[in-house]
Structure formats: structure tokens, C-alpha cells
Design a protein around this motif. Sequence first.
Motif, PDB file in Angstrom:
ATOM      1  N   LEU A 129      56.315  44.625 -36.806  1.00 18.95           N
ATOM      2  CA  LEU A 129      56.698  45.896 -37.412  1.00 18.95           C
ATOM      3  C   LEU A 129      57.701  46.631 -36.536  1.00 18.95           C
ATOM      4  O   LEU A 129      58.750  47.090 -37.013  1.00 18.95           O
ATOM      5  N   PHE A 130      57.408  46.738 -35.255  1.00 15.90           N
ATOM      6  CA  PHE A 130      58.294  47.504 -34.378  1.00 15.90           C
ATOM      7  C   PHE A 130      59.538  46.708 -33.977  1.00 15.90           C
ATOM      8  O   PHE A 130      60.562  47.301 -33.631  1.00 15.90           O
ATOM      9  N   ALA A 131      59.456  45.389 -34.059  1.00 12.60           N
ATOM     10  CA  ALA A 131      60.677  44.592 -33.901  1.00 12.60           C
ATOM     11  C   ALA A 131      61.615  44.857 -35.072  1.00 12.60           C
ATOM     12  O   ALA A 131      62.831  44.990 -34.896  1.00 12.60           O
ATOM     13  N   TYR A 132      61.054  44.969 -36.277  1.00 12.30           N
ATOM     14  CA  TYR A 132      61.864  45.286 -37.460  1.00 12.30           C
ATOM     15  C   TYR A 132      62.503  46.668 -37.324  1.00 12.30           C
ATOM     16  O   TYR A 132      63.651  46.879 -37.731  1.00 12.30           O
ATOM     17  N   LEU A 133      61.763  47.609 -36.736  1.00 11.62           N
ATOM     18  CA  LEU A 133      62.290  48.961 -36.523  1.00 11.62           C
ATOM     19  C   LEU A 133      63.248  49.022 -35.335  1.00 11.62           C
ATOM     20  O   LEU A 133      63.804  50.077 -35.053  1.00 11.62           O
ATOM     21  N   ARG A 134      63.431  47.883 -34.669  1.00 14.53           N
ATOM     22  CA  ARG A 134      64.355  47.743 -33.540  1.00 14.53           C
ATOM     23  C   ARG A 134      63.987  48.619 -32.344  1.00 14.53           C
ATOM     24  O   ARG A 134      64.855  49.078 -31.595  1.00 14.53           O
ATOM     25  N   ALA A 135      62.692  48.831 -32.187  1.00 13.30           N
ATOM     26  CA  ALA A 135      62.221  49.544 -31.007  1.00 13.30           C
ATOM     27  C   ALA A 135      62.217  48.581 -29.817  1.00 13.30           C
ATOM     28  O   ALA A 135      62.252  47.357 -29.986  1.00 13.30           O
ATOM     29  N   ASP A 136      62.178  49.139 -28.628  1.00 17.85           N
ATOM     30  CA  ASP A 136      62.122  48.348 -27.398  1.00 17.85           C
ATOM     31  C   ASP A 136      60.656  48.248 -26.979  1.00 17.85           C
ATOM     32  O   ASP A 136      60.140  49.103 -26.255  1.00 17.85           O
ATOM     33  N   VAL A 137      59.983  47.212 -27.450  1.00 19.38           N
ATOM     34  CA  VAL A 137      58.538  47.074 -27.252  1.00 19.38           C
ATOM     35  C   VAL A 137      58.250  46.411 -25.906  1.00 19.38           C
ATOM     36  O   VAL A 137      58.822  45.365 -25.585  1.00 19.38           O
ATOM     37  N   VAL A 138      57.363  47.014 -25.122  1.00 17.27           N
ATOM     38  CA  VAL A 138      57.030  46.437 -23.816  1.00 17.27           C
ATOM     39  C   VAL A 138      56.199  45.170 -24.018  1.00 17.27           C
ATOM     40  O   VAL A 138      55.510  45.020 -25.031  1.00 17.27           O
ATOM     41  N   PRO A 139      56.250  44.240 -23.067  1.00 20.39           N
ATOM     42  CA  PRO A 139      55.584  42.945 -23.257  1.00 20.39           C
ATOM     43  C   PRO A 139      54.077  43.009 -23.448  1.00 20.39           C
ATOM     44  O   PRO A 139      53.518  42.289 -24.285  1.00 20.39           O
ATOM     45  N   THR A 140      53.396  43.849 -22.687  1.00 16.62           N
ATOM     46  CA  THR A 140      51.933  43.881 -22.751  1.00 16.62           C
ATOM     47  C   THR A 140      51.447  44.876 -23.799  1.00 16.62           C
ATOM     48  O   THR A 140      51.779  46.062 -23.750  1.00 16.62           O
ATOM     49  N   ALA A 141      50.668  44.383 -24.764  1.00 16.17           N
ATOM     50  CA  ALA A 141      49.998  45.236 -25.739  1.00 16.17           C
ATOM     51  C   ALA A 141      48.526  45.320 -25.335  1.00 16.17           C
ATOM     52  O   ALA A 141      47.973  44.387 -24.752  1.00 16.17           O
ATOM     53  N   VAL A 142      47.889  46.434 -25.644  1.00 21.11           N
ATOM     54  CA  VAL A 142      46.517  46.655 -25.180  1.00 21.11           C
ATOM     55  C   VAL A 142      45.566  46.756 -26.369  1.00 21.11           C
ATOM     56  O   VAL A 142      45.745  47.593 -27.253  1.00 21.11           O
TER      57      VAL A 142
END
Length: 203
Positions: A129-142
Amino acid sequence: MSRTLVVVSAGLSSPSSTRLLGDRLAQATTREIDAAIEVVELRDLATDIAHNLVTGFPSPKLGDAIETVTRADGLIVVTPIFNASYSGLFKSFFDVIETGALEGKPVLLAATAGTARHSLALEFALRPLFAYLRADVVPTAVFAASEDWGAADGPEGDLTARIDRAAGELASVLGGRPGEPVAEEEFVPFEQQLARLGITSSR
């Protein structure tokens, strides 16, 4: 330089583990950087979001929340997991944000659920979802399941480690701390490398 860090929480209860996880991630991040924390509680905007989806126009209250999110220097977004994915409230909020408004914005993803079986939802639902929104997502998700909220020497210790790691990544993206210095490799001429191996170079 002070920054604004916004926590978007889609928790439905009050208090909620979703909000608790968002707060802990924000606190861990502000141990690394100077940032003012703001919180957007989606449960308080549920009716406004539904009206926006139908009419195409945000209420003043929702408009303020959208502005808070879009002007933030970084986001921590946290949703409960229902039926192996993010909640409808969470998705609907990001549906009413203008296309491109989150492009390049640093985002830390997090989620809560009753069981660890839902943990992969972060990777197959939230991250795309956030890749589609072109956000800069940090590697680690919690991800935090019910059993993760416990003693520090049990699963809670693992949760704390994940929170600190993700917060450190977000702080690094926001420029709050320098990256690890890159060690310079020693340059060794080819002839010396051969000599170390007992080989004589011939030209």
C-alpha cells in the motif's frame, strides 16, 4: 532542527494496544532525534471519513487531520489486523488523502493482532500500500501480538528490540543521526598481493 513526527493510529478501543504500540515507537524515535509528536486517532474520524468517501469533500476536522499527516516530516502508521489485512478504517483514511501527498515521506509500518499468525500482513498488505503511495518505508516493520506484551525477558524483550531497531531506521531516514561510517579498504598493489602469496610477477 526540530521535526514533526505524526502517529496515525487505527485502534478502535480506548485505550488500545494499537495506540500503545504507536506511542512506544514514537518515544523510541524521539530518543534518537529532536521531534514533536502529534497523534491522529482514526476512531475519532470514522464518520468524517465515511462522509468524505461518499461526497468527495472532507469535513474541517478531517481536513485538519489530513493536513497534519501530509505536512509531517515522518509518519508512524499503526493498524489492527482484521481478516489478515489492515482495517477498513485505516485503508479508508489513506484513500481520502490526495494522490502523491505522501510521496517520499518517511513511514514506519506497525500493526497489532491477537495472534502472531497475522504478522505477515505487514509485508503483503501494508508495505505494498505505501509502496503504491510512493512513501519512503523503513525496512523494519513492527508487529505486536497479544503475547508480545509481557515480561522484558520474554517476548516483550523481542518487541522492544524490534521497536528500537525500527525507530533507529526512521530516525536515520529523517537525518537525525549520522549513518555508520564506511570503512575505507586498504589499497594493496597487485605486486604486493602476489608477493604475499609467494608468487613472482613476470611481465
